[in-house]
Design a protein around this motif. Structure first.
Motif, PDB file in Angstrom:
ATOM      1  N   ILE A 110       0.428  -1.222   0.226  1.00 27.88           N
ATOM      2  CA  ILE A 110      -0.311  -0.308  -0.005  1.00 27.88           C
ATOM      3  C   ILE A 110       0.891   1.616   0.545  1.00 27.88           C
ATOM      4  O   ILE A 110       2.014   1.337   0.609  1.00 27.88           O
ATOM      5  N   VAL A 130       1.028   4.765   0.760  1.00 25.64           N
ATOM      6  CA  VAL A 130       0.234   5.946   1.800  1.00 25.64           C
ATOM      7  C   VAL A 130       0.589   6.945   1.272  1.00 25.64           C
ATOM      8  O   VAL A 130       1.635   7.824   1.740  1.00 25.64           O
ATOM      9  N   VAL A 161      -6.357  10.363   3.968  1.00 25.87           N
ATOM     10  CA  VAL A 161      -5.571   9.065   3.767  1.00 25.87           C
ATOM     11  C   VAL A 161      -5.861   8.158   5.045  1.00 25.87           C
ATOM     12  O   VAL A 161      -5.624   7.545   5.043  1.00 25.87           O
ATOM     13  N   GLU A 162      -6.154   9.080   6.414  1.00 20.87           N
ATOM     14  CA  GLU A 162      -5.644   8.261   7.781  1.00 20.87           C
ATOM     15  C   GLU A 162      -7.401   7.726   7.314  1.00 20.87           C
ATOM     16  O   GLU A 162      -7.212   6.266   7.864  1.00 20.87           O
ATOM     17  N   ASN A 211      -8.720   6.428   4.971  1.00 23.49           N
ATOM     18  CA  ASN A 211      -9.081   5.246   4.062  1.00 23.49           C
ATOM     19  C   ASN A 211      -8.024   4.355   4.537  1.00 23.49           C
ATOM     20  O   ASN A 211      -8.365   2.822   4.048  1.00 23.49           O
ATOM     21  N   THR A 212      -6.874   5.021   4.532  1.00 25.87           N
ATOM     22  CA  THR A 212      -5.995   3.694   5.372  1.00 25.87           C
ATOM     23  C   THR A 212      -6.139   2.733   6.380  1.00 25.87           C
ATOM     24  O   THR A 212      -6.670   1.775   6.978  1.00 25.87           O
ATOM     25  N   ASP A 213      -6.868   3.304   7.285  1.00 23.96           N
ATOM     26  CA  ASP A 213      -7.835   2.554   8.454  1.00 23.96           C
ATOM     27  C   ASP A 213      -8.945   1.507   7.792  1.00 23.96           C
ATOM     28  O   ASP A 213      -8.912   0.567   8.130  1.00 23.96           O
ATOM     29  N   PHE A 226       3.363  -0.990   3.674  1.00 21.70           N
ATOM     30  CA  PHE A 226       2.588   0.295   3.582  1.00 21.70           C
ATOM     31  C   PHE A 226       3.992   1.146   3.008  1.00 21.70           C
ATOM     32  O   PHE A 226       4.971   1.370   4.628  1.00 21.70           O
ATOM     33  N   THR A 267       5.194   4.258   2.967  1.00 21.58           N
ATOM     34  CA  THR A 267       4.746   5.585   3.931  1.00 21.58           C
ATOM     35  C   THR A 267       5.295   6.833   3.350  1.00 21.58           C
ATOM     36  O   THR A 267       6.339   6.758   4.169  1.00 21.58           O
ATOM     37  N   ILE A 302      -0.393   1.039  11.888  1.00 21.55           N
ATOM     38  CA  ILE A 302       0.186   0.064  11.010  1.00 21.55           C
ATOM     39  C   ILE A 302       0.956  -1.352  11.987  1.00 21.55           C
ATOM     40  O   ILE A 302       0.376  -2.219  11.618  1.00 21.55           O
ATOM     41  N   HIS A 325      -3.361   2.343  -3.669  1.00 22.13           N
ATOM     42  CA  HIS A 325      -3.130   3.925  -2.976  1.00 22.13           C
ATOM     43  C   HIS A 325      -4.842   3.719  -1.826  1.00 22.13           C
ATOM     44  O   HIS A 325      -5.478   3.173  -2.665  1.00 22.13           O
ATOM     45  N   PRO A 326      -4.742   4.799  -0.724  1.00 19.78           N
ATOM     46  CA  PRO A 326      -5.668   4.346   0.128  1.00 19.78           C
ATOM     47  C   PRO A 326      -6.666   5.525  -0.707  1.00 19.78           C
ATOM     48  O   PRO A 326      -7.500   5.263  -0.824  1.00 19.78           O
TER      49      PRO A 326
END
Length: 288
Positions: free
Chosen positions: A10, A12, A37-38, A40-42, A57, A59, A74, A228-229
């Motif tokens: 991913i 990030v 982004v936070e 969506n990553t969650d 990830f 990042t 993560i 990507h998120p």
């Protein structure tokens, strides 16, 4: 027959940081953009937890500065954290000095948050190309041991055609070495079809992605997949950009999450380091 474990990765970064939207967003305005982004990553972390899947990830340092708790989530979930640089600028548009400063800064930010060495790297938009080979020397000098920045295809923004398609030991111009896990391609006669994920995953019908990735596994090799998120975020703001950029960024966002869920059913995945630890890398180093 042993099932191949593939690398799930991913990148990030947020929607407003991608190269396809750079014409509409000034880097100086990033801090004023809606920050998505936070969350969506969650969502991805929740999915991976449900499926008991581990990933790498990559990042951005810019994101890590703003969301250190996300990086810790993560890490706590057992995923691998690697560097995606600091500000998502194309490497071949940077000077070596700027690239080194940003690479070092991002590595330090991630290491301070995680308390662990960061050894893996992926360039923004796979922008280590023939004109930015010097970046490989800097990665070696800054303590990275593996990389996943080289896409062995022709493309208008990236690509290093003619380089290996499977994980290999890379010799940088100054003599240092890295393990390179190139972005996956599928052979179609003399043509290599980019099949590694992202925009290709949203563009192709799912059966084609499954067939192409499966062909890599049937040949006895692991593939590497990236997402990507923002690609699972159908509610993100729509920015005004040229038609090609609009297509590249927004095409099939509504289909991506469902396809990802199907992909996790159809293949086995782990982090990049998990996969490399089980992959026989040829002893000789390849000069790219």
């Amino acid at each position: 027959m042993e099932v191949t474990i593939n690398a799930l990765t991913i990148d990030v970064e947020d929607y407003f940081q991608v190269a396809a939207l750079a014409e509409a967003v000034n880097r100086n305005d990033w801090s004023s953009m809606e920050y998505r982004v936070e969350a969506n990553t969650d969502r991805l972390l929740d999915l991976f937890s449900q499926r008991d899947v581990k990933a790498t990830f990559f990042t951005l340092g810019w994101v890590a500065e703003r969301s250190p708790a996300l990086i810790r989530r993560i890490q706590k979930a057992g995923h691998e954290i690697a560097s995606h640089g600091y500000s998502h600028q194309l490497v071949y548009q940077q000077t070596p000095e700027v690239f080194r400063d940003e690479t070092r800064k991002s590595k330090q930010i991630l290491e301070e948050i995680t308390g662990e060495p960061i050894t893996g790297y992926r360039a923004a938009s796979y922008s280590i190309t023939a004109q930015s080979r010097w970046a490989l020397d800097i990665l070696c000098e800054e303590g990275f041991t593996w990389d996943s920045s080289i896409f062995p295809v022709h493309h208008d923004r990236y690509g290093m055609p003619g380089t290996p398609h499977e994980p290999y030991r890379l010799k940088a111009p100054a003599g240092g070495t890295l393990i390179e896990f190139p972005l996956s391609t599928c052979p179609l006669g003399s043509y290599r079809l980019p099949i590694a994920g992202g925009g290709y995953f949203r563009l192709y019908p799912y059966w084609l992605s499954r067939w192409g990735l499966g062909r890599i596994n049937r040949a006895g090799q692991p593939f590497i997949f990236y997402l990507h998120p923002w690609e699972i975020d159908t509610g993100q703001p729509r920015l005004k950009v040229k038609p090609l950029s609009r297509f590249r960024h927004y095409n099939n966002l509504n289909k991506c999450m469902g396809r990802l869920e199907q992909l996790l059913d159809d293949f086995r995945f782990g982090s990049v380091s998990d996969v490399l630890s089980q992959t026989k890398i040829p002893a000789g180093a390849v000069v790219v």
